[in-house]
Design a protein around this motif. Structure first.
Motif, PDB file in Angstrom:
ATOM      1  N   PRO A  33       0.797  -1.237   0.000  1.00  0.00           N
ATOM      2  CA  PRO A  33       0.000   0.000   0.000  1.00  0.00           C
ATOM      3  C   PRO A  33       0.823   1.276   0.000  1.00  0.00           C
ATOM      4  CG  PRO A  33      -0.047  -1.034   2.152  1.00  0.00           C
ATOM      5  CD  PRO A  33       0.664  -1.989   1.246  1.00  0.00           C
ATOM      6  N   GLY A  34       2.153   1.176   0.231  1.00  0.00           N
ATOM      7  CA  GLY A  34       2.996   2.367   0.229  1.00  0.00           C
ATOM      8  C   GLY A  34       3.176   2.993   1.598  1.00  0.00           C
ATOM      9  N   ASP A  35       2.700   2.321   2.640  1.00  0.00           N
ATOM     10  CA  ASP A  35       2.870   2.822   4.009  1.00  0.00           C
ATOM     11  C   ASP A  35       3.749   1.903   4.844  1.00  0.00           C
ATOM     12  OD1 ASP A  35       1.262   0.626   4.322  1.00  0.00           O
ATOM     13  OD2 ASP A  35      -0.434   1.681   5.232  1.00  0.00           O
ATOM     14  N   GLY A  36       4.500   1.024   4.158  1.00  0.00           N
ATOM     15  CA  GLY A  36       5.350   0.071   4.862  1.00  0.00           C
ATOM     16  C   GLY A  36       4.664  -1.239   5.181  1.00  0.00           C
ATOM     17  N   GLY A  37       3.372  -1.317   4.877  1.00  0.00           N
ATOM     18  CA  GLY A  37       2.616  -2.539   5.139  1.00  0.00           C
ATOM     19  C   GLY A  37       2.732  -3.533   3.996  1.00  0.00           C
ATOM     20  N   ALA A  60       8.315  -2.205   2.808  1.00  0.00           N
ATOM     21  CA  ALA A  60       8.975  -0.900   2.741  1.00  0.00           C
ATOM     22  C   ALA A  60       9.939  -0.780   1.568  1.00  0.00           C
ATOM     23  CB  ALA A  60       9.728  -0.645   4.043  1.00  0.00           C
ATOM     24  N   ARG A  64       7.135   4.870  -0.536  1.00  0.00           N
ATOM     25  CA  ARG A  64       5.734   5.282  -0.513  1.00  0.00           C
ATOM     26  C   ARG A  64       5.022   4.968  -1.831  1.00  0.00           C
ATOM     27  NH1 ARG A  64       5.206   8.269   4.013  1.00  0.00           N
ATOM     28  NH2 ARG A  64       3.232   9.226   3.421  1.00  0.00           N
ATOM     29  N   THR A  65       5.652   4.157  -2.673  1.00  0.00           N
ATOM     30  CA  THR A  65       5.059   3.787  -3.958  1.00  0.00           C
ATOM     31  C   THR A  65       4.153   2.565  -3.789  1.00  0.00           C
ATOM     32  OG1 THR A  65       7.003   4.581  -5.161  1.00  0.00           O
ATOM     33  CG2 THR A  65       5.537   3.057  -6.320  1.00  0.00           C
ATOM     34  N   PRO A  66       2.851   2.696  -3.997  1.00  0.00           N
ATOM     35  CA  PRO A  66       1.963   1.524  -3.880  1.00  0.00           C
ATOM     36  C   PRO A  66       2.079   0.637  -5.121  1.00  0.00           C
ATOM     37  CG  PRO A  66       0.691   3.451  -4.493  1.00  0.00           C
ATOM     38  CD  PRO A  66       2.106   3.937  -4.279  1.00  0.00           C
ATOM     39  N   GLU A 120       1.768   2.765  -8.572  1.00  0.00           N
ATOM     40  CA  GLU A 120       1.602   4.207  -8.373  1.00  0.00           C
ATOM     41  C   GLU A 120       0.167   4.659  -8.638  1.00  0.00           C
ATOM     42  OE1 GLU A 120       4.789   5.393 -11.076  1.00  0.00           O
ATOM     43  OE2 GLU A 120       5.914   6.076  -9.321  1.00  0.00           O
TER      44      GLU A 120
END
Length: 319
Positions: A33-37, A60, A64-66, A120
Motif C-alpha cells: 500500500p505504500g505505508d510500509g505494510g 517498505a 511510498r510507492t503503492p 503508483e
C-alpha cells in the motif's frame, strides 16, 4: 492469470514469446500500500501474510510507492531448487503466527516476482506483458527473501533444455503482447512441466466413485528395493482412457489377493490388494524425501516386463 498446459510455441513465433522458469511453490499476489505494510493473498484469495513473516520487510522496499505484484512463494533446497515438500511445512500457518515465526527460522521462504498488476495508483493489467515486465524489473526488487528473476525473449528450446539439465520443474512461455487476464487460464501463457518416467509394479487399487464406480479410481504402485521387498511409491489416478481403465479393472480382478504386497504396508484406507505381477510406466515430476512420486500419471502397461515376486526371485548375480 493462469497458464495452460502445452508445448513450446512454433519456432517461427519464438521471438514473440518470453520464457520464465516454472517454480514449484505457492502462487501469491502481494499488495504494497505504500505505508510500509504488506498483504499477501493466495490464489484462493486467503490472506496468508502471517504465514511468511520474513517477507514483511518487502512492505517498505518501494518506499511510498503503492504496487500490486504477482509471484510465487518458494522453499529452496541446498542447491537453490524449489522444494515443495519443505514449503508444505510453512503453508497453512496464517492463523498460527507464533508457529510461523519459529518455522521461518528453520525453513525460510523466498518470493520470486514475475509480474506487476498495479503501480503508483495506475492499473497495468491492460498493458502488454513486455511493458509490464520492463516496469517490474525497473523496481529493482531484490532482497534477502525476494527477487525478480529474469525472463528470456526467444530461444525457447534452449531455455526448456536448460531447465531439464538443471533438474528444474519446467518452463512458462508468455506472449510478449499479452494483457493480464485475472482469473483466466489463458493460452497466452503456456506451462511446460518437465516429467520423468519410470516402471512401477502395481500392488493394489482404490475403487472409483461416480462415473468410475466399479472401476479403479487409482492404482497403488511400488518398486523393488535392493533387498527385494516391494516399496510403496504412491497412488496413480490419472492418465487412462475409459477403455484402458476398463481393461485394467479386468486385470486387477484376476490378480486379487487378501495379502498386501508392500513392505511396509501403506496407510491407505479402502485398498484392494493384488499380486504384484502387473508392470506399468508412469510419469511424475519429482520424488518426496521419503521416495513417493509427486504428481504421477499413468503412461502405459508394460506386458513385456514380468516383475520378480520376491527377493528369492531376484537375480543373484551367480549366472
Amino acid at each position: 492469470m493462469l497458464a495452460t498446459p502445452g508445448g513450446l510455441p512454433p519456432a517461427a513465433q519464438d521471438t514473440q514469446w518470453a520464457y520464465e522458469t516454472k517454480q514449484d511453490g505457492q502462487r501469491a499476489v502481494v499488495y504494497l500500500p505504500g505505508d510500509g505494510g504488506l498483504l499477501v493473498r493466495a490464489r484462493s484469495g486467503e490472506d496468508i501474510t502471517a504465514a511468511y513473516p520474513e517477507l514483511s520487510p518487502l512492505g517498505a522496499a518501494l518506499g511510498r510507492t503503492p504496487a500490486i505484484l504477482d509471484g510465487e512463494v518458494l522453499a529452496l533446497d541446498e542447491s537453490g531448487r524449489a522444494d515443495f515438500q519443505s514449503l508444505q511445512s510453512r503453508m497453512g500457518l496464517a492463523h498460527a503466527p507464533a508457529r510461523a515465526a519459529r518455522m521461518a527460522a528453520r525453513v525460510p521462504v523466498h518470493l520470486v516476482l514475475f509480474d506487476v498488476l498495479h503501480l503508483e495508483g495506475h492499473p497495468l493489467v491492460r498493458l502488454p506483458y513486455a511493458q509490464r515486465r520492463s516496469r517490474l524489473e525497473s523496481l529493482g526488487l531484490d532482497g534477502p527473501h525476494w527477487s525478480t528473476p529474469g525472463a528470456l525473449v526467444g530461444h525457447g528450446a534452449q531455455a526448456l533444455r536448460a531447465t531439464r539439465e538443471y533438474g528444474l520443474e519446467g518452463l512458462v512461455c508468455k506472449r510478449l503482447d499479452s494483457v493480464y487476464e485475472p482469473g483466466v487460464r489463458s493460452r497466452a501463457w503456456i506451462k511446460i512441466r518437465n516429467l520423468r518416467a519410470e516402471d512401477v509394479i502395481v500392488g493394489g487399487w482404490l475403487p472409483g466413485r461416480g462415473r468410475l464406480t466399479g472401476l479403479p479410481g487409482a492404482v497403488l504402485v511400488g518398486q523393488r528395493s535392493a533387498g527385494g521387498t516391494l516399496r510403496y511409491v504412491g497412488g496413480v489416478g490419472t492418465g487412462w482412457s475409459e477403455a484402458e481403465r476398463t481393461e485394467l479393472a479386468a486385470l486387477l480382478r484376476v490378480a486379487a489377493t487378501d495379502v498386501c504386497p508392500f513392505e511396509p504396508a501403506p496407510p491407505v484406507q479402502g485398498a484392494h490388494w493384488v499380486l504384484p505381477r502387473l508392470v506399468g510406466e508412469v510419469a511424475y515430476s519429482t520424488r518426496t524425501r521419503s521416495g513417493l512420486l509427486r504428481q504421477p500419471s499413468w503412461l502405459r502397461l508394460r506386458p513385456d516386463l514380468t516383475p520378480p515376486e520376491s527377493a528369492a526371485d531376484l537375480p543373484d548375480g551367480t549366472g
